[in-house]
Motif scaffolding. Structure first.
Motif, PDB file in Angstrom:
ATOM      1  N   ASN A 130       0.812  -1.222   0.000  1.00 36.01           N
ATOM      2  CA  ASN A 130       0.000   0.000   0.000  1.00 36.01           C
ATOM      3  C   ASN A 130       0.849   1.278   0.000  1.00 36.01           C
ATOM      4  O   ASN A 130       0.361   2.342  -0.373  1.00 36.01           O
ATOM      5  N   TYR A 131       2.093   1.170   0.407  1.00 34.16           N
ATOM      6  CA  TYR A 131       3.006   2.322   0.310  1.00 34.16           C
ATOM      7  C   TYR A 131       3.147   2.736  -1.156  1.00 34.16           C
ATOM      8  O   TYR A 131       3.197   3.926  -1.478  1.00 34.16           O
ATOM      9  N   PHE A 132       3.201   1.740  -2.055  1.00 35.48           N
ATOM     10  CA  PHE A 132       3.373   2.015  -3.482  1.00 35.48           C
ATOM     11  C   PHE A 132       2.041   2.077  -4.223  1.00 35.48           C
ATOM     12  O   PHE A 132       1.935   2.721  -5.257  1.00 35.48           O
ATOM     13  N   TYR A 133       1.056   1.382  -3.711  1.00 34.94           N
ATOM     14  CA  TYR A 133      -0.211   1.217  -4.413  1.00 34.94           C
ATOM     15  C   TYR A 133      -1.321   1.239  -3.354  1.00 34.94           C
ATOM     16  O   TYR A 133      -1.774   0.191  -2.877  1.00 34.94           O
ATOM     17  N   PRO A 134      -1.747   2.467  -2.954  1.00 42.75           N
ATOM     18  CA  PRO A 134      -2.679   2.599  -1.827  1.00 42.75           C
ATOM     19  C   PRO A 134      -4.003   1.867  -2.031  1.00 42.75           C
ATOM     20  O   PRO A 134      -4.615   1.427  -1.067  1.00 42.75           O
ATOM     21  N   GLU A 135      -4.443   1.718  -3.273  1.00 39.01           N
ATOM     22  CA  GLU A 135      -5.736   1.053  -3.521  1.00 39.01           C
ATOM     23  C   GLU A 135      -5.592  -0.466  -3.573  1.00 39.01           C
ATOM     24  O   GLU A 135      -6.588  -1.183  -3.746  1.00 39.01           O
ATOM     25  N   GLY A 136      -4.386  -0.949  -3.459  1.00 43.44           N
ATOM     26  CA  GLY A 136      -4.145  -2.378  -3.646  1.00 43.44           C
ATOM     27  C   GLY A 136      -4.732  -3.245  -2.549  1.00 43.44           C
ATOM     28  O   GLY A 136      -4.881  -2.834  -1.403  1.00 43.44           O
ATOM     29  N   LYS A 137      -5.076  -4.467  -2.935  1.00 44.96           N
ATOM     30  CA  LYS A 137      -5.502  -5.499  -1.979  1.00 44.96           C
ATOM     31  C   LYS A 137      -4.558  -6.674  -2.159  1.00 44.96           C
ATOM     32  O   LYS A 137      -4.458  -7.224  -3.256  1.00 44.96           O
ATOM     33  N   ILE A 138      -3.903  -7.038  -1.094  1.00 45.35           N
ATOM     34  CA  ILE A 138      -2.842  -8.034  -1.213  1.00 45.35           C
ATOM     35  C   ILE A 138      -3.365  -9.369  -1.734  1.00 45.35           C
ATOM     36  O   ILE A 138      -2.725 -10.021  -2.552  1.00 45.35           O
ATOM     37  N   SER A 139      -4.581  -9.784  -1.304  1.00 43.93           N
ATOM     38  CA  SER A 139      -5.103 -11.079  -1.754  1.00 43.93           C
ATOM     39  C   SER A 139      -5.423 -11.049  -3.256  1.00 43.93           C
ATOM     40  O   SER A 139      -5.378 -12.069  -3.928  1.00 43.93           O
ATOM     41  N   ILE A 146       3.105  -4.283 -10.673  1.00 46.64           N
ATOM     42  CA  ILE A 146       2.355  -3.028 -10.631  1.00 46.64           C
ATOM     43  C   ILE A 146       3.343  -1.899 -10.895  1.00 46.64           C
ATOM     44  O   ILE A 146       4.428  -1.873 -10.320  1.00 46.64           O
ATOM     45  N   ARG A 147       2.961  -1.006 -11.783  1.00 48.80           N
ATOM     46  CA  ARG A 147       3.813   0.150 -12.040  1.00 48.80           C
ATOM     47  C   ARG A 147       3.437   1.252 -11.055  1.00 48.80           C
ATOM     48  O   ARG A 147       2.279   1.667 -10.981  1.00 48.80           O
ATOM     49  N   SER A 148       4.398   1.723 -10.268  1.00 55.81           N
ATOM     50  CA  SER A 148       4.144   2.784  -9.300  1.00 55.81           C
ATOM     51  C   SER A 148       5.199   3.864  -9.493  1.00 55.81           C
ATOM     52  O   SER A 148       6.359   3.677  -9.098  1.00 55.81           O
ATOM     53  N   ILE A 196      -1.363  -0.030 -13.623  1.00 52.63           N
ATOM     54  CA  ILE A 196      -1.844  -0.889 -12.545  1.00 52.63           C
ATOM     55  C   ILE A 196      -3.082  -1.698 -12.922  1.00 52.63           C
ATOM     56  O   ILE A 196      -4.015  -1.107 -13.424  1.00 52.63           O
ATOM     57  N   PRO A 197      -3.226  -2.924 -12.553  1.00 51.71           N
ATOM     58  CA  PRO A 197      -2.124  -3.834 -12.310  1.00 51.71           C
ATOM     59  C   PRO A 197      -1.909  -4.687 -13.538  1.00 51.71           C
ATOM     60  O   PRO A 197      -2.856  -5.032 -14.195  1.00 51.71           O
ATOM     61  N   ASP A 198      -0.684  -5.020 -13.813  1.00 53.54           N
ATOM     62  CA  ASP A 198      -0.354  -5.817 -14.981  1.00 53.54           C
ATOM     63  C   ASP A 198      -0.051  -7.234 -14.531  1.00 53.54           C
ATOM     64  O   ASP A 198       0.890  -7.454 -13.802  1.00 53.54           O
ATOM     65  N   VAL A 199      -0.882  -8.171 -14.931  1.00 52.78           N
ATOM     66  CA  VAL A 199      -0.673  -9.555 -14.513  1.00 52.78           C
ATOM     67  C   VAL A 199       0.551 -10.103 -15.222  1.00 52.78           C
ATOM     68  O   VAL A 199       0.679  -9.977 -16.427  1.00 52.78           O
ATOM     69  N   THR A 200       1.433 -10.699 -14.467  1.00 52.75           N
ATOM     70  CA  THR A 200       2.638 -11.260 -15.071  1.00 52.75           C
ATOM     71  C   THR A 200       2.504 -12.771 -15.164  1.00 52.75           C
ATOM     72  O   THR A 200       1.734 -13.379 -14.438  1.00 52.75           O
ATOM     73  N   GLU A 201       3.277 -13.338 -16.067  1.00 52.77           N
ATOM     74  CA  GLU A 201       3.293 -14.789 -16.161  1.00 52.77           C
ATOM     75  C   GLU A 201       4.257 -15.303 -15.113  1.00 52.77           C
ATOM     76  O   GLU A 201       5.342 -14.777 -14.941  1.00 52.77           O
ATOM     77  N   HIS A 202       3.855 -16.294 -14.378  1.00 50.47           N
ATOM     78  CA  HIS A 202       4.845 -16.936 -13.514  1.00 50.47           C
ATOM     79  C   HIS A 202       4.495 -18.373 -13.251  1.00 50.47           C
ATOM     80  O   HIS A 202       3.362 -18.798 -13.363  1.00 50.47           O
ATOM     81  N   ASP A 203       5.524 -19.104 -12.936  1.00 48.38           N
ATOM     82  CA  ASP A 203       5.422 -20.533 -12.680  1.00 48.38           C
ATOM     83  C   ASP A 203       4.673 -20.756 -11.372  1.00 48.38           C
ATOM     84  O   ASP A 203       4.950 -20.102 -10.380  1.00 48.38           O
ATOM     85  N   ASP A 204       3.731 -21.659 -11.368  1.00 47.21           N
ATOM     86  CA  ASP A 204       2.995 -21.933 -10.145  1.00 47.21           C
ATOM     87  C   ASP A 204       3.642 -23.042  -9.323  1.00 47.21           C
ATOM     88  O   ASP A 204       3.039 -23.560  -8.390  1.00 47.21           O
ATOM     89  N   GLY A 205       4.874 -23.384  -9.657  1.00 47.86           N
ATOM     90  CA  GLY A 205       5.542 -24.465  -8.933  1.00 47.86           C
ATOM     91  C   GLY A 205       5.824 -24.101  -7.494  1.00 47.86           C
ATOM     92  O   GLY A 205       5.811 -22.942  -7.111  1.00 47.86           O
TER      93      GLY A 205
END
Ligand code: SF4
Length: 211
Positions: A130-139, A146-148, A196-205
């Motif tokens: 929230n310091y970088f993205y006040p409207e953000g929800k962590i879950s 996120i670009r801040s 905000i917010p840009d979903v990135t690809e990542h491994d779910d391993g």
């Protein structure tokens, strides 16, 4: 103009003598942050806990052990990255930092980050996000870039929260696995394309830390 090293050193000295909020009266030691100030990646938590308050170093308790093991599993060493917090003195009994304390302290982190100029900031927990993205929800926003302002921010759960909650641990480890791919993508593009917010690809391993 001061060198990056001198700027960081001066900021650390200022933090150690700071009395801008009530937290300096109850804390033992300030925790300015530590690590490689030339790292492309930094990890930002909320505030020092009991062990950090005793030692003056960030993330040295159980949460810090989880952070270190997670870093090792993705090929990083603790000393190769920079680790800090938004709040530099420990809140009593690890209570949440109050808005006026965050406001009083936030300039230090801003100046540290300006000097370090990282390519990727991994935020640990909701206060840091929230310091970088006040409207953000962590879950909702964990595991995305996120670009801040000038920064690329990648929120993950706080390791202390992961240690308390098996579901959060699974997500924390899964998001951590994605960090090298996120960094690689940023290195190749040197920026993310959308706001905000840009979903990135990542491994779910899983990291398989056995924790
Ligand atoms: S928490 Fe931050 S603003 Fe408050 S006294 Fe410590 S360094 Fe200063």
């Amino acid at each position: 103009m001061l060198s990056k090293e001198k700027t960081i050193e001066q900021l650390e000295n200022n933090i150690r003598v700071c009395q801008k909020c009530r937290l300096c009266k109850t804390a033992t030691k300030a925790v300015p942050g530590e690590g490689n100030i030339n790292s492309k990646i930094v990890f930002i938590g909320e505030a020092p806990g009991e062990m950090e308050d005793k030692t003056g170093r960030p993330f040295v308790g159980r949460a810090g052990q989880l952070l270190e093991k997670s870093l090792e599993k993705i090929g990083y060493k603790r000393e190769n990255v920079w680790i800090g917090n938004i709040i530099k003195h420990r809140p009593p009994q690890n209570r949440d930092p109050l808005p006026d304390e965050i406001a009083a302290c936030e300039g230090f982190l801003a100046m540290q980050l300006e000097a370090i100029s990282p390519l990727l900031i991994v935020t640990l927990g909701r206060f840091s996000m929230n310091y970088f993205y006040p409207e953000g929800k962590i879950s909702r926003d964990r595991g995305r870039v996120i670009r801040s302002g000038p920064y690329n921010v990648y929120p993950v759960y706080h390791p202390a929260a992961a240690l308390r909650n098996p579901g959060m641990m699974k997500d924390f480890l899964s998001d951590f696995v994605g960090i090298p791919a996120v960094l690689k993508k940023l290195e190749s593009s040197n920026t993310v394309t959308s706001n905000i917010p840009d979903v990135t690809e990542h491994d779910d391993g899983q990291l398989g830390l056995g924790l």
